[in-house]
Design a protein around this motif. Structure first.
Motif, mmCIF file in Angstrom:
data_model
loop_
_atom_site.group_PDB
_atom_site.id
_atom_site.type_symbol
_atom_site.label_atom_id
_atom_site.label_comp_id
_atom_site.label_asym_id
_atom_site.label_seq_id
_atom_site.Cartn_x
_atom_site.Cartn_y
_atom_site.Cartn_z
ATOM 1 N N ASN A 22 0.850 -1.187 0.000
ATOM 2 C CA ASN A 22 0.000 0.000 0.000
ATOM 3 C C ASN A 22 0.889 1.242 0.000
ATOM 4 O O ASN A 22 1.486 1.598 1.018
ATOM 5 N N LEU A 23 0.975 1.893 -1.136
ATOM 6 C CA LEU A 23 1.838 3.069 -1.258
ATOM 7 C C LEU A 23 1.351 4.227 -0.379
ATOM 8 O O LEU A 23 2.142 5.099 0.001
ATOM 9 N N ASP A 24 0.063 4.245 -0.044
ATOM 10 C CA ASP A 24 -0.479 5.324 0.783
ATOM 11 C C ASP A 24 0.082 5.293 2.199
ATOM 12 O O ASP A 24 0.004 6.296 2.914
ATOM 13 N N LYS B 81 4.869 7.373 4.233
ATOM 14 C CA LYS B 81 4.780 8.808 4.510
ATOM 15 C C LYS B 81 6.074 9.551 4.171
ATOM 16 O O LYS B 81 6.039 10.749 3.881
ATOM 17 N N LYS C 289 6.830 12.271 -8.491
ATOM 18 C CA LYS C 289 6.022 12.090 -7.279
ATOM 19 C C LYS C 289 5.735 10.612 -7.019
ATOM 20 O O LYS C 289 5.674 9.808 -7.956
ATOM 21 N N ARG D 216 3.423 7.567 -6.337
ATOM 22 C CA ARG D 216 2.048 7.254 -6.721
ATOM 23 C C ARG D 216 1.236 6.827 -5.502
ATOM 24 O O ARG D 216 1.784 6.583 -4.422
ATOM 25 N N THR D 217 -0.062 6.715 -5.663
ATOM 26 C CA THR D 217 -0.951 6.266 -4.593
ATOM 27 C C THR D 217 -1.564 4.919 -4.964
ATOM 28 O O THR D 217 -1.417 4.438 -6.086
ATOM 29 N N GLY D 218 -2.261 4.306 -4.005
ATOM 30 C CA GLY D 218 -2.919 3.038 -4.261
ATOM 31 C C GLY D 218 -2.096 1.848 -3.818
ATOM 32 O O GLY D 218 -1.070 1.982 -3.137
ATOM 33 N N THR D 219 -2.550 0.662 -4.201
ATOM 34 C CA THR D 219 -1.936 -0.594 -3.771
ATOM 35 C C THR D 219 -1.388 -1.371 -4.956
ATOM 36 O O THR D 219 -2.057 -1.491 -5.986
ATOM 37 N N ARG E 281 -1.550 -3.003 -10.542
ATOM 38 C CA ARG E 281 -2.008 -1.882 -9.730
ATOM 39 C C ARG E 281 -3.473 -2.109 -9.412
ATOM 40 O O ARG E 281 -4.318 -2.187 -10.310
#
Length: 396
Positions: A249-251, A254, A378, A380-383, A394
């Protein structure tokens, strides 16, 4: 005699004045009590004959004002919660209930404060107790040897409400958590292994007769979870741990830094050359940064990579930075995201100053574009889902 009458009258007036003062104090406290502390079921419940007989039934008034309510377990004190059998062991789970095994004669405890809605003998559940809690939940304690409470009794968290019974020669409790008559997975509320209450905020929503729930960690818990991930064993290079699938999970990451400030891609991943990473470029002498916190597992000249650095990260990734003119870190060094680890160069097989940047799982390279937006520099977001066969997906 006259003095006695005067004394009695004075005592009467004193008592009356004291009573008035107490009433005024009670009214003042009631008016000043913050309404935000009221639970979904703040009023004392009165149970119908059906509520005192039927185990699964809608909770009157729970969703009368809104189709949603919340329980903030992060504010629950230790004294306001008890595992139903503090010395018991969860041995099985089926159809939304768990079996908690213990010794014969053990005491069954109320999980939270509330009011006993039902206490009777059932053909399917044996001696069973249902407690409607002040926070909106209901808990069911079944197969008891003896119930020690009656419908209408108010109980405190940790109060003994029954003696454990069981079935088939086993001493165990059949325990269930319900919302508005719907069973919910007890593992969402409690850690059935450690017996701990999960410190989280849960939102319950009723739609079309069904109750759904959504859990949320506080910002502090998210920070602690991320910190814990960063302290995992960095000597291990296998995030699969015996499984065929690993999800990242990239989210949850931090702390990060793109390897090169202001960089642009001059050569992408894959293609006819089977390029194992992306080539990113700025100017000669530009600083190279560690993408994430981690441990340096390789630093030095490495074949066509020239001066190369490989960093192992706690969440299963390895990142590689090559063609450097200088390396500032050594094998075994612990680095932080954004720490300068080298200087851009053209050592090894390179025709221009740049950084060849790779991302790897268990030594296998995959497209860094899954992790970073290399055009915007940047994270990325998501898993991301990795399989042992090398595939990367993804997930939405």
């Amino acid at each position: 005699m006259e003095m006695k009458k005067i004394f009695q009258k004075s005592r009467f007036f004193a008592k009356a004045q004291a009573s008035i003062a107490r009433s005024r104090l009670s009214l003042t406290l009631a008016l000043s009590f913050p309404l935000s502390f009221l639970s979904p079921l703040s009023a004392a419940p009165r149970f119908s004959p059906l509520e005192q007989q039927q185990i699964s039934i809608e909770t009157t008034g729970l969703f009368s004002k809104s189709n949603t309510f919340q329980i903030d377990f992060t504010r629950t004190d230790e004294s306001d919660y008890s595992f139903p059998l503090p010395v018991g062991k969860t041995v099985a789970q089926s159809q939304g209930s768990i079996e908690i095994e213990t010794t014969k004669g053990d005491a069954v405890k109320a999980m939270f404060s509330g009011t006993v809605r039902l206490s009777r003998k059932s053909s399917t559940h044996g001696n069973v107790v249902v407690v409607r809690h002040d926070n909106g939940l209901e808990t069911v304690y079944a197969l008891n040897a003896q119930n020690l409470v009656q419908s209408g009794d108010h109980v405190k968290a940790g109060q003994t409400i029954a003696i454990v019974g069981g079935k088939g020669g086993r001493a165990y409790l059949m325990f269930t958590i319900m919302v508005d008559g719907n069973k919910i997975n007890p593992n969402i509320i409690i850690d059935t292994r450690s017996h701990a209450l999960r410190k989280q905020i849960i939102t319950f929503t009723k739609e079309a007769g069904r109750v759904t729930l959504k859990t949320k960690l506080t910002e502090e818990q998210l920070r602690q979870k991320a910190e814990k991930a960063q302290t995992m064993n960095l000597d291990s290079n296998d995030p699969f741990k015996g499984n065929n699938v690993y999800r990242l999970n990239l989210d949850m990451i931090k702390d990060w830094h793109y390897p090169l400030d202001g960089a642009h891609v001059i050569s992408g991943y894959g293609g006819k050359r089977h390029h194992a990473g992306v080539d990113i470029k700025n100017g000669p002498g530009t600083k190279v940064y560690a993408a994430f916190d981690g441990k340096v597992v390789q630093s030095g000249n490495f074949s066509g990579y020239g001066k190369c650095i490989t960093i192992r990260h706690a969440f299963g990734l390895e990142t590689r930075y090559s063609h450097n003119s200088k390396n500032f870190v050594n094998v075994g060094d612990m680095v932080k995201a954004g720490q300068v680890i080298g200087i851009v160069g053209r050592t090894g097989r390179a025709t221009t100053e740049h950084v060849h940047f790779e991302t790897r799982i268990v030594g296998r390279a995959f497209n860094p574009d899954y992790v970073f937006d290399n055009n915007a520099n940047k994270l990325r977001t998501g898993t991301l889902q990795f399989k042992k066969n090398g595939s990367v997906t993804r997930l939405k």
